[in-house]
Write a protein that holds these residues in place. Structure first.
Motif, mmCIF file in Angstrom:
data_model
loop_
_atom_site.group_PDB
_atom_site.id
_atom_site.type_symbol
_atom_site.label_atom_id
_atom_site.label_comp_id
_atom_site.label_asym_id
_atom_site.label_seq_id
_atom_site.Cartn_x
_atom_site.Cartn_y
_atom_site.Cartn_z
ATOM 1 N N GLU A 15 1.399 14.026 -1.038
ATOM 2 C CA GLU A 15 1.335 15.022 0.200
ATOM 3 C C GLU A 15 2.195 14.731 1.484
ATOM 4 O OE1 GLU A 15 -2.736 16.022 0.937
ATOM 5 O OE2 GLU A 15 -3.133 16.383 -1.285
ATOM 6 N N LEU A 16 1.988 13.658 1.746
ATOM 7 C CA LEU A 16 2.403 13.240 3.122
ATOM 8 C C LEU A 16 4.227 13.406 3.114
ATOM 9 C CD1 LEU A 16 1.487 12.505 5.934
ATOM 10 C CD2 LEU A 16 1.573 10.209 5.144
ATOM 11 N N LEU A 17 4.447 12.732 1.918
ATOM 12 C CA LEU A 17 6.159 12.751 1.773
ATOM 13 C C LEU A 17 6.498 14.326 2.069
ATOM 14 C CD1 LEU A 17 6.413 10.458 -1.417
ATOM 15 C CD2 LEU A 17 7.237 10.118 0.867
ATOM 16 N N ASP A 38 4.934 16.588 3.744
ATOM 17 C CA ASP A 38 4.468 17.237 5.065
ATOM 18 C C ASP A 38 5.653 16.593 6.043
ATOM 19 O OD1 ASP A 38 2.753 18.565 3.953
ATOM 20 O OD2 ASP A 38 1.023 16.904 4.455
ATOM 21 N N ARG A 39 6.124 15.255 5.821
ATOM 22 C CA ARG A 39 6.786 14.472 6.844
ATOM 23 C C ARG A 39 8.436 14.879 6.527
ATOM 24 N NH1 ARG A 39 4.083 10.009 9.118
ATOM 25 N NH2 ARG A 39 1.949 10.594 9.700
ATOM 26 N N SER A 40 8.782 15.371 5.493
ATOM 27 C CA SER A 40 10.190 15.526 5.034
ATOM 28 C C SER A 40 10.473 16.770 4.673
ATOM 29 C CB SER A 40 10.401 14.490 4.061
ATOM 30 O OG SER A 40 11.961 15.012 3.457
ATOM 31 N N PRO A 41 11.199 17.742 5.686
ATOM 32 C CA PRO A 41 11.507 19.007 5.317
ATOM 33 C C PRO A 41 12.419 18.797 4.142
ATOM 34 C CG PRO A 41 11.542 18.566 7.693
ATOM 35 C CD PRO A 41 11.269 17.418 7.219
ATOM 36 N N LEU A 42 13.317 17.948 3.989
ATOM 37 C CA LEU A 42 14.194 17.915 3.032
ATOM 38 C C LEU A 42 13.589 17.794 1.630
ATOM 39 C CD1 LEU A 42 17.383 15.640 3.127
ATOM 40 C CD2 LEU A 42 15.833 15.579 0.944
ATOM 41 N N ILE A 43 12.510 16.723 1.293
ATOM 42 C CA ILE A 43 11.775 16.793 -0.056
ATOM 43 C C ILE A 43 10.970 18.049 0.036
ATOM 44 C CG2 ILE A 43 9.642 15.581 -0.950
ATOM 45 C CD1 ILE A 43 10.846 12.876 0.668
ATOM 46 N N ASP A 44 10.320 18.641 1.033
ATOM 47 C CA ASP A 44 9.803 19.793 0.815
ATOM 48 C C ASP A 44 10.454 20.995 0.076
ATOM 49 O OD1 ASP A 44 7.295 21.580 1.328
ATOM 50 O OD2 ASP A 44 8.787 22.553 2.752
ATOM 51 N N ARG A 45 11.602 21.199 0.856
ATOM 52 C CA ARG A 45 12.769 22.207 0.215
ATOM 53 C C ARG A 45 13.107 21.978 -1.121
ATOM 54 N NH1 ARG A 45 15.203 21.446 5.242
ATOM 55 N NH2 ARG A 45 16.875 20.117 4.550
ATOM 56 N N ALA A 46 13.314 20.587 -1.559
ATOM 57 C CA ALA A 46 13.723 20.161 -2.948
ATOM 58 C C ALA A 46 12.439 20.612 -3.868
ATOM 59 C CB ALA A 46 13.995 18.918 -2.905
ATOM 60 N N ILE A 47 11.304 20.652 -3.571
ATOM 61 C CA ILE A 47 10.155 20.762 -4.293
ATOM 62 C C ILE A 47 10.003 22.256 -4.426
ATOM 63 C CG2 ILE A 47 7.703 20.746 -4.506
ATOM 64 C CD1 ILE A 47 7.812 17.973 -2.824
ATOM 65 N N GLY A 75 0.831 -1.172 0.035
ATOM 66 C CA GLY A 75 -0.027 0.148 0.053
ATOM 67 C C GLY A 75 1.016 1.308 -0.080
ATOM 68 N N HIS A 76 2.007 1.145 -0.440
ATOM 69 C CA HIS A 76 3.103 2.426 -0.438
ATOM 70 C C HIS A 76 3.014 3.192 1.074
ATOM 71 C CE1 HIS A 76 -0.055 5.167 -2.023
ATOM 72 N NE2 HIS A 76 -0.305 4.208 -3.112
ATOM 73 N N VAL A 77 2.943 2.260 2.269
ATOM 74 C CA VAL A 77 3.074 2.862 3.331
ATOM 75 C C VAL A 77 4.373 3.107 3.702
ATOM 76 C CG1 VAL A 77 2.751 2.369 5.892
ATOM 77 C CG2 VAL A 77 0.753 1.945 4.449
ATOM 78 N N PHE A 78 4.710 4.448 4.198
ATOM 79 C CA PHE A 78 6.162 4.431 4.702
ATOM 80 C C PHE A 78 6.420 4.829 6.393
ATOM 81 C CE2 PHE A 78 4.550 8.786 3.380
ATOM 82 C CZ PHE A 78 4.882 9.791 4.538
ATOM 83 N N ASP A 79 7.672 4.387 6.441
ATOM 84 C CA ASP A 79 8.077 4.872 7.846
ATOM 85 C C ASP A 79 9.183 5.540 7.521
ATOM 86 O OD1 ASP A 79 9.852 2.708 7.038
ATOM 87 O OD2 ASP A 79 9.215 1.321 8.456
ATOM 88 N N ALA A 80 10.317 5.480 8.621
ATOM 89 C CA ALA A 80 11.544 6.392 8.838
ATOM 90 C C ALA A 80 12.511 5.826 7.811
ATOM 91 C CB ALA A 80 12.053 6.429 10.070
ATOM 92 N N SER A 81 12.481 4.561 7.642
ATOM 93 C CA SER A 81 13.357 4.195 6.741
ATOM 94 C C SER A 81 13.191 4.282 5.184
ATOM 95 C CB SER A 81 13.534 2.233 7.063
ATOM 96 O OG SER A 81 12.313 1.733 6.920
ATOM 97 N N VAL A 82 11.835 4.161 4.988
ATOM 98 C CA VAL A 82 11.276 4.400 3.653
ATOM 99 C C VAL A 82 11.642 5.914 3.212
ATOM 100 C CG1 VAL A 82 9.361 4.413 2.136
ATOM 101 C CG2 VAL A 82 9.529 2.402 3.622
ATOM 102 N N LEU A 83 11.193 6.507 4.304
ATOM 103 C CA LEU A 83 11.358 8.180 4.101
ATOM 104 C C LEU A 83 12.832 8.501 4.018
ATOM 105 C CD1 LEU A 83 9.789 10.531 3.564
ATOM 106 C CD2 LEU A 83 10.141 10.912 6.075
ATOM 107 N N GLY A 84 13.838 7.667 4.653
ATOM 108 C CA GLY A 84 15.057 8.130 4.608
ATOM 109 C C GLY A 84 15.685 7.584 3.367
ATOM 110 N N SER A 85 15.204 6.381 2.595
ATOM 111 C CA SER A 85 15.535 6.011 1.143
ATOM 112 C C SER A 85 15.201 6.787 0.411
ATOM 113 C CB SER A 85 14.904 4.452 1.107
ATOM 114 O OG SER A 85 15.275 3.580 2.139
ATOM 115 N N ILE A 86 13.914 7.330 0.256
ATOM 116 C CA ILE A 86 13.434 8.654 -0.682
ATOM 117 C C ILE A 86 14.447 9.793 -0.631
ATOM 118 C CG2 ILE A 86 11.678 9.817 -1.810
ATOM 119 C CD1 ILE A 86 9.747 7.426 -0.515
#
Length: 210
Positions: A166-168, A170-179, A80-91
């Motif tokens: 959206e959650l990616l 919201d949960r990741s300042p790094l991804i938010d900054r890149a976007i 279900g493309h559910v993510f946790d810290a390890s998934v988020l860190g990978s992305i």
């Protein structure tokens, strides 16, 4: 496409759609990028063109359905493309270290994880073991999709893909900054098991009264 700006992300998404069209037509060309020469090219480094965050379902083999070769995609898959810290860190690694310009969130037809989460919301059916935790991550998106007007499993899956995108952010300042900086774009998408086609997820337009 989130933060579409005609940059590398748009070009990459177009290339993935072209690869998907080849897959649908049975005209795959990726074998040329899966042989010994390609393996040798990748021993020292990688430069994938896109991140695909999709479901672990065996019917959704990402590199195959986009007709891509070794090293072309940075793929992360969970139920279900559910993510946790390890998934988020990978992305985040693919975004920050590898400089990948596109994140594709890939939902799919007849997703068992979303169906199970829907059954938990609608009927109180709680699955065993850690499957429950997966469904608990998806359940808020099921409720949110219902409020937006989703009536079918397909509509709910498409909404869930959009909410995950959206959650990616919201949960990741790094991804938010890149976007925000225009370095990364995010595409919520949907894969049809029957046709083999990948399209951008379509948001539900009808809003239910609450």
């Amino acid at each position: 496409m989130s933060n579409a700006n005609g940059s590398a992300a748009g070009t990459t998404w177009a290339a993935l759609r072209e690869g998907n069209a080849r897959f649908m037509a049975g005209l795959t060309s990726a074998d040329l990028r899966r042989g010994p020469h390609r393996r040798a090219e990748l021993t020292g480094s990688q430069a994938p063109s896109a991140i695909v965050f999709g479901c672990a379902d065996s019917r959704v083999p990402v590199e195959i359905l986009f007709d891509q070769g070794l090293g072309d995609l940075f793929v992360v898959r969970t139920a279900g493309h559910v993510f946790d810290a390890s998934v988020l860190g990978s992305i985040e690694y693919a975004v920050e270290v590898l400089g990948v310009p596109l994140i594709v969130v890939l939902g799919h037809e007849s997703c068992g994880a979303v169906a199970a989460a829907t059954a938990m919301v609608d009927e109180g059916k709680v699955p065993p073991g850690s499957i429950r935790e997966v469904c608990e991550h998806i359940a808020p998106d099921v409720v949110r999709a219902r409020i937006a007007g989703a009536e079918t499993l397909t509509e709910t899956v498409e909404q869930h893909a959009s909410y995950t995108a959206e959650l990616l952010r919201d949960r990741s300042p790094l991804i938010d900054r890149a976007i925000t900086a225009g370095r990364v774009s995010v595409v919520p998408s949907f894969y049809s098991l029957g046709s083999g086609e990948v399209v951008e997820a379509q948001p539900v337009r009808r809003l239910l009264a609450v």
